[in-house]
Design a protein around this motif. Sequence first.
Motif, short mmCIF file in Angstrom:
data_model
loop_
_atom_site.label_atom_id
_atom_site.label_comp_id
_atom_site.label_asym_id
_atom_site.label_seq_id
_atom_site.Cartn_x
_atom_site.Cartn_y
_atom_site.Cartn_z
N ALA A 23 52.91 50.40 82.05
CA ALA A 23 52.11 49.39 81.37
C ALA A 23 52.85 48.06 81.40
CB ALA A 23 51.85 49.81 79.93
N ALA A 24 52.17 47.03 81.87
CA ALA A 24 52.77 45.71 82.00
C ALA A 24 52.25 44.78 80.91
CB ALA A 24 52.46 45.11 83.37
N SER A 25 53.09 43.86 80.50
CA SER A 25 52.68 42.82 79.57
C SER A 25 53.42 41.54 79.93
CB SER A 25 52.98 43.21 78.12
OG SER A 25 54.36 43.47 77.94
N GLY A 26 52.79 40.41 79.61
CA GLY A 26 53.43 39.12 79.86
C GLY A 26 53.21 38.56 81.25
N ILE A 27 52.40 39.22 82.08
CA ILE A 27 52.11 38.72 83.42
C ILE A 27 50.61 38.82 83.68
CG2 ILE A 27 54.35 39.28 84.42
CD1 ILE A 27 53.06 41.77 85.69
N ALA A 28 50.15 38.01 84.65
CA ALA A 28 48.75 38.11 85.11
C ALA A 28 48.70 39.29 86.08
CB ALA A 28 48.33 36.81 85.79
N PHE A 29 48.58 40.46 85.54
CA PHE A 29 48.79 41.71 86.26
C PHE A 29 47.99 41.80 87.57
CE2 PHE A 29 50.16 46.04 86.49
CZ PHE A 29 49.10 46.78 86.97
N SER A 30 46.75 41.37 87.54
CA SER A 30 45.88 41.56 88.71
C SER A 30 46.36 40.77 89.92
CB SER A 30 44.44 41.19 88.37
OG SER A 30 44.36 39.82 88.04
N LEU A 31 47.20 39.76 89.71
CA LEU A 31 47.68 38.94 90.81
C LEU A 31 48.89 39.56 91.53
CD1 LEU A 31 47.56 35.38 89.19
CD2 LEU A 31 45.80 36.54 90.55
N TYR A 32 49.48 40.55 90.91
CA TYR A 32 50.73 41.12 91.41
C TYR A 32 50.52 42.32 92.31
CZ TYR A 32 53.63 38.29 88.31
OH TYR A 32 54.29 37.25 87.71
N THR A 33 51.39 42.43 93.30
CA THR A 33 51.56 43.70 93.99
C THR A 33 52.41 44.58 93.07
OG1 THR A 33 51.45 42.71 96.19
CG2 THR A 33 52.52 44.86 95.99
N VAL A 34 51.94 45.77 92.77
CA VAL A 34 52.69 46.66 91.88
C VAL A 34 52.99 47.95 92.62
CG1 VAL A 34 51.93 45.71 89.69
CG2 VAL A 34 50.51 47.42 90.82
N ARG A 70 45.64 51.65 90.10
CA ARG A 70 45.87 50.65 89.07
C ARG A 70 44.60 50.41 88.28
NH1 ARG A 70 47.77 45.44 92.20
NH2 ARG A 70 47.78 44.52 90.12
N ASP A 71 44.78 50.01 87.03
CA ASP A 71 43.69 49.59 86.16
C ASP A 71 44.04 48.21 85.67
OD1 ASP A 71 41.87 49.14 84.12
OD2 ASP A 71 41.88 51.19 83.42
N ASN A 72 43.44 47.20 86.28
CA ASN A 72 43.79 45.81 85.92
C ASN A 72 43.37 45.48 84.50
OD1 ASN A 72 44.99 45.27 88.40
ND2 ASN A 72 43.09 44.51 89.31
N ALA A 73 42.32 46.10 84.01
CA ALA A 73 41.88 45.84 82.63
C ALA A 73 42.92 46.31 81.62
CB ALA A 73 40.55 46.53 82.37
N LYS A 74 43.69 47.34 81.99
CA LYS A 74 44.73 47.86 81.11
C LYS A 74 46.12 47.42 81.54
CE LYS A 74 42.17 52.04 79.84
NZ LYS A 74 42.18 53.53 79.81
N SER A 75 46.20 46.61 82.60
CA SER A 75 47.49 46.16 83.13
C SER A 75 48.43 47.34 83.35
CB SER A 75 48.14 45.14 82.18
OG SER A 75 47.36 43.98 82.07
N THR A 76 47.90 48.37 83.96
CA THR A 76 48.65 49.61 84.13
C THR A 76 48.54 50.11 85.57
OG1 THR A 76 48.32 50.22 81.81
CG2 THR A 76 48.92 51.99 83.32
#
Length: 114
Positions: A23-34, A70-76
């Motif tokens: 679970a990520a926080s503090g970033i625009a998760f959907s823009l990142y390669t994870v 990935r689930d961008n809505a959950k930043s996970t």
Amino acid sequence: QVQLVESGGGLAQPGGSLRLSCAASGIAFSLYTVGWYRQAPGKQRDLVARIFGGSTNYAGSVKGRFTISRDNAKSTVYLQMNSLKPEDTAVYYCNAALRQTDYWGQGTQVTVSS
């Protein structure tokens, strides 16, 4: 403050399954390669799988056994690990990358043993 928090590691028997979450926080998760990396004792940290948009890539050693999603809505980001082998034993790290920016989680231990 950026945080990547992994969970879901533990002990599994050979042939078993585990599901890791990050679970990520503090970033625009959907823009990142994870992605997920792993490091066994005495070895370098290697890529396991990563995802950007709908595109994925996997290390050859896990292809067909592991699935990243990935689930961008959950930043996970998730890593479903099936048909586990003893050689999958390692600390698994979550990573989020965008251009020159790179963030890591604290790692979660996965041990595959009978």
